[in-house]
Motif scaffolding. Structure first.
Motif, PDB file in Angstrom:
ATOM      1  N   PRO A 197     122.547  65.154  93.103  1.00  0.00           N
ATOM      2  CA  PRO A 197     123.877  65.746  92.908  1.00  0.00           C
ATOM      3  C   PRO A 197     124.246  65.845  91.425  1.00  0.00           C
ATOM      4  N   GLY A 198     124.417  67.089  90.969  1.00  0.00           N
ATOM      5  CA  GLY A 198     124.817  67.342  89.596  1.00  0.00           C
ATOM      6  C   GLY A 198     123.675  67.447  88.597  1.00  0.00           C
ATOM      7  N   TRP A 199     122.432  67.181  89.035  1.00  0.00           N
ATOM      8  CA  TRP A 199     121.330  67.085  88.081  1.00  0.00           C
ATOM      9  C   TRP A 199     120.041  67.702  88.622  1.00  0.00           C
ATOM     10  N   LEU A 200     119.202  68.158  87.664  1.00  0.00           N
ATOM     11  CA  LEU A 200     117.868  68.665  87.972  1.00  0.00           C
ATOM     12  C   LEU A 200     116.858  67.924  87.111  1.00  0.00           C
ATOM     13  N   LYS A 201     115.783  67.473  87.735  1.00  0.00           N
ATOM     14  CA  LYS A 201     114.701  66.845  86.980  1.00  0.00           C
ATOM     15  C   LYS A 201     113.683  67.923  86.629  1.00  0.00           C
ATOM     16  N   ILE A 202     113.352  68.018  85.341  1.00  0.00           N
ATOM     17  CA  ILE A 202     112.453  69.073  84.883  1.00  0.00           C
ATOM     18  C   ILE A 202     111.227  68.470  84.205  1.00  0.00           C
ATOM     19  N   ASP A 203     110.214  69.314  84.060  1.00  0.00           N
ATOM     20  CA  ASP A 203     108.985  68.920  83.381  1.00  0.00           C
ATOM     21  C   ASP A 203     108.379  70.172  82.759  1.00  0.00           C
ATOM     22  N   HIS A 204     107.438  69.961  81.845  1.00  0.00           N
ATOM     23  CA  HIS A 204     106.657  71.051  81.236  1.00  0.00           C
ATOM     24  C   HIS A 204     107.539  72.108  80.561  1.00  0.00           C
ATOM     25  N   ALA A 205     108.528  71.673  79.801  1.00  0.00           N
ATOM     26  CA  ALA A 205     109.347  72.632  79.047  1.00  0.00           C
ATOM     27  C   ALA A 205     108.479  73.322  78.000  1.00  0.00           C
ATOM     28  N   PRO A 233     111.769  68.504  73.995  1.00  0.00           N
ATOM     29  CA  PRO A 233     111.412  67.184  74.511  1.00  0.00           C
ATOM     30  C   PRO A 233     110.173  67.282  75.400  1.00  0.00           C
ATOM     31  N   ALA A 234     109.307  66.304  75.283  1.00  0.00           N
ATOM     32  CA  ALA A 234     108.073  66.301  76.072  1.00  0.00           C
ATOM     33  C   ALA A 234     108.275  65.547  77.377  1.00  0.00           C
ATOM     34  N   GLY A 235     107.550  65.957  78.392  1.00  0.00           N
ATOM     35  CA  GLY A 235     107.564  65.232  79.651  1.00  0.00           C
ATOM     36  C   GLY A 235     108.791  65.506  80.501  1.00  0.00           C
ATOM     37  N   GLU A 236     109.060  64.575  81.411  1.00  0.00           N
ATOM     38  CA  GLU A 236     110.129  64.743  82.389  1.00  0.00           C
ATOM     39  C   GLU A 236     111.481  64.333  81.821  1.00  0.00           C
ATOM     40  N   GLY A 237     112.522  64.927  82.370  1.00  0.00           N
ATOM     41  CA  GLY A 237     113.889  64.580  81.993  1.00  0.00           C
ATOM     42  C   GLY A 237     114.879  65.263  82.912  1.00  0.00           C
ATOM     43  N   TRP A 238     116.147  64.939  82.747  1.00  0.00           N
ATOM     44  CA  TRP A 238     117.192  65.454  83.628  1.00  0.00           C
ATOM     45  C   TRP A 238     118.164  66.334  82.855  1.00  0.00           C
ATOM     46  N   ILE A 239     118.541  67.461  83.462  1.00  0.00           N
ATOM     47  CA  ILE A 239     119.517  68.376  82.874  1.00  0.00           C
ATOM     48  C   ILE A 239     120.614  68.654  83.905  1.00  0.00           C
TER      49      ILE A 239
END
Length: 229
Positions: A95-103, A122-128
């Motif tokens: 809820p409210g967030w997306l986990k992303i990778d491979h930007a 930013p490298a790797g996984e993170g939340w936007i």
């Protein structure tokens, strides 16, 4: 898509040339709200930084605004002409967030045909935030669940959601399905012309869609996913 502030500027220009009061076939929108997942949902779909973003997108270590900042996803400069937004994979939603990778920063060429240096990411996984990503939807049908046998909440005929309105926050995901906020702003007359729908007649809601296209420049080469049962 020459301007991130209006992905469909060409279509909107065409609308200005169409008579204001033709008889139109309004899109069908089913009754009942969709259930937004409360926990984590998982997927693997491509997306890009929303053209509507007006500031760099913070990438967090966890799905909370208080989490450690891993970096930022830059937005495109306020210039006319073609550009590419930063692209990434969406692998989870909460809820409210997306986990992303491979930007990644797509390769751009300058006027001399030379590659423009990639912007730091930013490298790797993170939340936007869940409204920071944009996708194309090459489908006319929105469902109550990520299942084509579930109740149909939206049917806009032979057109795609991407072409007939806008998409907002991505509320959940499941495999190749996304739960997306939408508003349909246009419809077709019996002659096939595009017209603006009156504000009160614009279907708006949240539904599960497939036919997700991660190409920010054009349409994706895929078979139609629309099958009316």
């Amino acid at each position: 898509m020459a301007d991130r502030r209006n992905w469909t500027a060409t279509a909107l220009l065409m609308l200005c040339l169409i008579p204001a009061n033709p008889s139109i076939a309004a899109p069908h929108a089913g009754a009942g709200p969709v259930k937004v997942p409360h926990g984590t949902t998982r997927c693997n779909v491509g997306a890009w930084v929303s053209f509507l973003a007006d500031a760099p997108i913070p990438v967090r270590a966890r799905p909370t605004a208080a989490a450690r900042l891993l970096g930022e996803l830059p937005i495109a400069p306020e210039t006319e002409g073609d550009f590419s937004a930063v692209e990434f994979d969406i692998i989870e939603a909460r809820p409210g967030w997306l986990k992303i990778d491979h930007a990644t920063d797509p390769v751009e060429l300058n006027e001399e045909g030379e590659a423009v240096p990639a912007r730091p990411l930013p490298a790797g996984e993170g939340w936007i935030p869940d409204d920071a990503a944009q996708i194309g939807i090459q489908s006319a049908l929105g469902y109550a669940d990520p299942d084509a046998a579930s109740p149909l909440l939206l049917d806009i005929g032979d057109d795609w959601v991407t072409d007939m309105g806008w998409t907002g926050a991505i509320r959940g995901c499941s495999g190749d399905w996304l739960l997306v906020d939408y508003q349909i702003e246009r419809a077709r007359t019996p002659t096939g012309a595009l017209v603006d729908l009156p504000e009160a007649e614009r279907p708006r809601g949240t539904a599960w869609f497939r036919g997700i296209c991660a190409n920010q420049k054009t349409t994706c080469d895929m078979a139609s996913v629309d099958r009316r049962l």
